[in-house]
Design a protein around this motif. Sequence first.
Motif, PDB file in Angstrom:
ATOM      1  N   THR A 121     -10.948  13.720 -16.569  1.00  0.00           N
ATOM      2  CA  THR A 121     -11.525  14.517 -15.467  1.00  0.00           C
ATOM      3  C   THR A 121     -11.102  14.031 -14.087  1.00  0.00           C
ATOM      4  O   THR A 121     -11.603  14.529 -13.090  1.00  0.00           O
ATOM      5  CB  THR A 121     -13.068  14.514 -15.537  1.00  0.00           C
ATOM      6  OG1 THR A 121     -13.536  13.167 -15.368  1.00  0.00           O
ATOM      7  CG2 THR A 121     -13.565  15.082 -16.854  1.00  0.00           C
ATOM      8  N   GLY A 122     -10.187  13.083 -14.033  1.00  0.00           N
ATOM      9  CA  GLY A 122      -9.731  12.572 -12.739  1.00  0.00           C
ATOM     10  C   GLY A 122      -8.361  13.106 -12.369  1.00  0.00           C
ATOM     11  O   GLY A 122      -7.610  13.590 -13.219  1.00  0.00           O
ATOM     12  N   ILE A 123      -8.059  13.019 -11.067  1.00  0.00           N
ATOM     13  CA  ILE A 123      -6.725  13.376 -10.579  1.00  0.00           C
ATOM     14  C   ILE A 123      -6.190  12.212  -9.739  1.00  0.00           C
ATOM     15  O   ILE A 123      -6.965  11.435  -9.183  1.00  0.00           O
ATOM     16  CB  ILE A 123      -6.718  14.673  -9.738  1.00  0.00           C
ATOM     17  CG1 ILE A 123      -7.591  14.530  -8.487  1.00  0.00           C
ATOM     18  CG2 ILE A 123      -7.126  15.875 -10.561  1.00  0.00           C
ATOM     19  CD1 ILE A 123      -7.450  15.675  -7.497  1.00  0.00           C
ATOM     20  N   LEU A 124      -4.881  12.104  -9.677  1.00  0.00           N
ATOM     21  CA  LEU A 124      -4.251  11.113  -8.806  1.00  0.00           C
ATOM     22  C   LEU A 124      -4.402  11.614  -7.378  1.00  0.00           C
ATOM     23  O   LEU A 124      -3.809  12.626  -7.004  1.00  0.00           O
ATOM     24  CB  LEU A 124      -2.780  10.935  -9.169  1.00  0.00           C
ATOM     25  CG  LEU A 124      -1.989   9.955  -8.307  1.00  0.00           C
ATOM     26  CD1 LEU A 124      -2.615   8.561  -8.325  1.00  0.00           C
ATOM     27  CD2 LEU A 124      -0.545   9.900  -8.763  1.00  0.00           C
ATOM     28  N   ALA A 140      -2.256   0.724  -2.077  1.00  0.00           N
ATOM     29  CA  ALA A 140      -3.547   1.095  -2.659  1.00  0.00           C
ATOM     30  C   ALA A 140      -3.413   2.503  -3.230  1.00  0.00           C
ATOM     31  O   ALA A 140      -2.951   3.421  -2.547  1.00  0.00           O
ATOM     32  CB  ALA A 140      -4.637   1.058  -1.599  1.00  0.00           C
ATOM     33  N   ALA A 141      -3.811   2.669  -4.477  1.00  0.00           N
ATOM     34  CA  ALA A 141      -3.786   3.973  -5.135  1.00  0.00           C
ATOM     35  C   ALA A 141      -5.201   4.324  -5.567  1.00  0.00           C
ATOM     36  O   ALA A 141      -6.056   3.443  -5.712  1.00  0.00           O
ATOM     37  CB  ALA A 141      -2.852   3.942  -6.350  1.00  0.00           C
ATOM     38  N   SER A 142      -5.446   5.618  -5.774  1.00  0.00           N
ATOM     39  CA  SER A 142      -6.764   6.018  -6.262  1.00  0.00           C
ATOM     40  C   SER A 142      -6.658   7.217  -7.190  1.00  0.00           C
ATOM     41  O   SER A 142      -5.893   8.143  -6.950  1.00  0.00           O
ATOM     42  CB  SER A 142      -7.702   6.344  -5.096  1.00  0.00           C
ATOM     43  OG  SER A 142      -7.213   7.422  -4.347  1.00  0.00           O
ATOM     44  N   ILE A 152     -11.436   5.476  -8.765  1.00  0.00           N
ATOM     45  CA  ILE A 152     -11.041   4.180  -9.295  1.00  0.00           C
ATOM     46  C   ILE A 152     -10.002   3.620  -8.326  1.00  0.00           C
ATOM     47  O   ILE A 152      -8.936   4.209  -8.146  1.00  0.00           O
ATOM     48  CB  ILE A 152     -10.416   4.298 -10.702  1.00  0.00           C
ATOM     49  CG1 ILE A 152     -11.385   4.945 -11.693  1.00  0.00           C
ATOM     50  CG2 ILE A 152      -9.924   2.941 -11.188  1.00  0.00           C
ATOM     51  CD1 ILE A 152     -12.517   4.092 -12.150  1.00  0.00           C
ATOM     52  N   PRO A 153     -10.293   2.467  -7.683  1.00  0.00           N
ATOM     53  CA  PRO A 153      -9.310   1.864  -6.773  1.00  0.00           C
ATOM     54  C   PRO A 153      -8.290   1.030  -7.557  1.00  0.00           C
ATOM     55  O   PRO A 153      -8.656   0.254  -8.439  1.00  0.00           O
ATOM     56  CB  PRO A 153     -10.179   0.984  -5.866  1.00  0.00           C
ATOM     57  CG  PRO A 153     -11.357   0.617  -6.715  1.00  0.00           C
ATOM     58  CD  PRO A 153     -11.578   1.778  -7.656  1.00  0.00           C
ATOM     59  N   ILE A 154      -7.036   1.193  -7.215  1.00  0.00           N
ATOM     60  CA  ILE A 154      -5.951   0.537  -7.938  1.00  0.00           C
ATOM     61  C   ILE A 154      -5.008  -0.127  -6.940  1.00  0.00           C
ATOM     62  O   ILE A 154      -4.757   0.408  -5.865  1.00  0.00           O
ATOM     63  CB  ILE A 154      -5.181   1.570  -8.790  1.00  0.00           C
ATOM     64  CG1 ILE A 154      -6.138   2.220  -9.789  1.00  0.00           C
ATOM     65  CG2 ILE A 154      -3.987   0.938  -9.495  1.00  0.00           C
ATOM     66  CD1 ILE A 154      -5.609   3.465 -10.443  1.00  0.00           C
ATOM     67  N   VAL A 155      -4.499  -1.291  -7.303  1.00  0.00           N
ATOM     68  CA  VAL A 155      -3.517  -2.009  -6.492  1.00  0.00           C
ATOM     69  C   VAL A 155      -2.156  -1.890  -7.174  1.00  0.00           C
ATOM     70  O   VAL A 155      -2.019  -2.166  -8.367  1.00  0.00           O
ATOM     71  CB  VAL A 155      -3.897  -3.500  -6.337  1.00  0.00           C
ATOM     72  CG1 VAL A 155      -2.809  -4.253  -5.584  1.00  0.00           C
ATOM     73  CG2 VAL A 155      -5.228  -3.656  -5.644  1.00  0.00           C
ATOM     74  N   LEU A 156      -1.173  -1.463  -6.405  1.00  0.00           N
ATOM     75  CA  LEU A 156       0.211  -1.378  -6.862  1.00  0.00           C
ATOM     76  C   LEU A 156       0.980  -2.443  -6.088  1.00  0.00           C
ATOM     77  O   LEU A 156       0.942  -2.467  -4.853  1.00  0.00           O
ATOM     78  CB  LEU A 156       0.772   0.014  -6.572  1.00  0.00           C
ATOM     79  CG  LEU A 156       2.267   0.228  -6.737  1.00  0.00           C
ATOM     80  CD1 LEU A 156       2.646   0.161  -8.204  1.00  0.00           C
ATOM     81  CD2 LEU A 156       2.672   1.569  -6.156  1.00  0.00           C
ATOM     82  N   VAL A 157       1.646  -3.332  -6.807  1.00  0.00           N
ATOM     83  CA  VAL A 157       2.382  -4.433  -6.176  1.00  0.00           C
ATOM     84  C   VAL A 157       3.858  -4.328  -6.552  1.00  0.00           C
ATOM     85  O   VAL A 157       4.198  -4.134  -7.719  1.00  0.00           O
ATOM     86  CB  VAL A 157       1.822  -5.808  -6.631  1.00  0.00           C
ATOM     87  CG1 VAL A 157       2.614  -6.951  -6.023  1.00  0.00           C
ATOM     88  CG2 VAL A 157       0.337  -5.926  -6.291  1.00  0.00           C
ATOM     89  N   ILE A 158       4.713  -4.446  -5.537  1.00  0.00           N
ATOM     90  CA  ILE A 158       6.163  -4.442  -5.753  1.00  0.00           C
ATOM     91  C   ILE A 158       6.707  -5.740  -5.161  1.00  0.00           C
ATOM     92  O   ILE A 158       6.499  -6.020  -3.977  1.00  0.00           O
ATOM     93  CB  ILE A 158       6.825  -3.211  -5.105  1.00  0.00           C
ATOM     94  CG1 ILE A 158       6.228  -1.942  -5.726  1.00  0.00           C
ATOM     95  CG2 ILE A 158       8.339  -3.262  -5.274  1.00  0.00           C
ATOM     96  CD1 ILE A 158       6.624  -0.678  -5.045  1.00  0.00           C
ATOM     97  N   ASP A 159       7.370  -6.519  -6.013  1.00  0.00           N
ATOM     98  CA  ASP A 159       7.878  -7.811  -5.529  1.00  0.00           C
ATOM     99  C   ASP A 159       9.267  -7.650  -4.896  1.00  0.00           C
ATOM    100  O   ASP A 159       9.827  -6.562  -4.852  1.00  0.00           O
ATOM    101  CB  ASP A 159       7.858  -8.868  -6.643  1.00  0.00           C
ATOM    102  CG  ASP A 159       8.872  -8.630  -7.757  1.00  0.00           C
ATOM    103  OD1 ASP A 159       9.827  -7.834  -7.577  1.00  0.00           O
ATOM    104  OD2 ASP A 159       8.710  -9.240  -8.823  1.00  0.00           O
TER     105      ASP A 159
END
Length: 182
Positions: A121-124, A140-142, A152-159
């Motif tokens: 039931t969620g969307i990006l 930061a993604a949700s 839902i809070p999400i962390v996206l990390v790119i090195d």
Amino acid sequence: MKKIIILAGLAAVFAFVACKETKKSTDIIVKKEVKKEPAAPIRMQEYNQTTETALGTSKLSCTIHRVPDDSLAMVKDETGQKFVDNSISLAITRSDGSTFFKHTFTKASFDSCLDDDYRHTGILEGLVFDRVDGQTLRFAASVSHPGTDEYIPIVLVIDRFANMSVKLDTQLDTSADDGDEE
């Protein structure tokens, strides 16, 4: 004398009417709720953001582009209203124009951070540049329930080698001077 008899008769009539018990109804009248038909599927508007930053000595440009994506499954809320899910492209380019990182995200990209409810039931909803943290770029993604402020809070990390990782964001944003969250 006639006036007295008429007045006495009127008084008797008024007394009789005043003492008469009126029936009270215990019925409660409530308007019938008309069920609202869901509207056409709701689409979020397109979104573009470009942020200039540096990772080490490299100057980078981070471009985020969100679009409603009809190729993805639609979600419904509890009223049956349909919502179009989004895809979000992230392109990070170097100052010479070469590509450092490029990826298109969907809700499935963050599946490891979602429960069954948000998977169905969620969307990006969004992706934004957060900051440079040491040798990594943080975004930061949700994933949200559409039309609400639940997400839902999400962390996206790119090195610095363009390797990507995602994790659930468990750190509350309580000050601008937070320490390292990892």
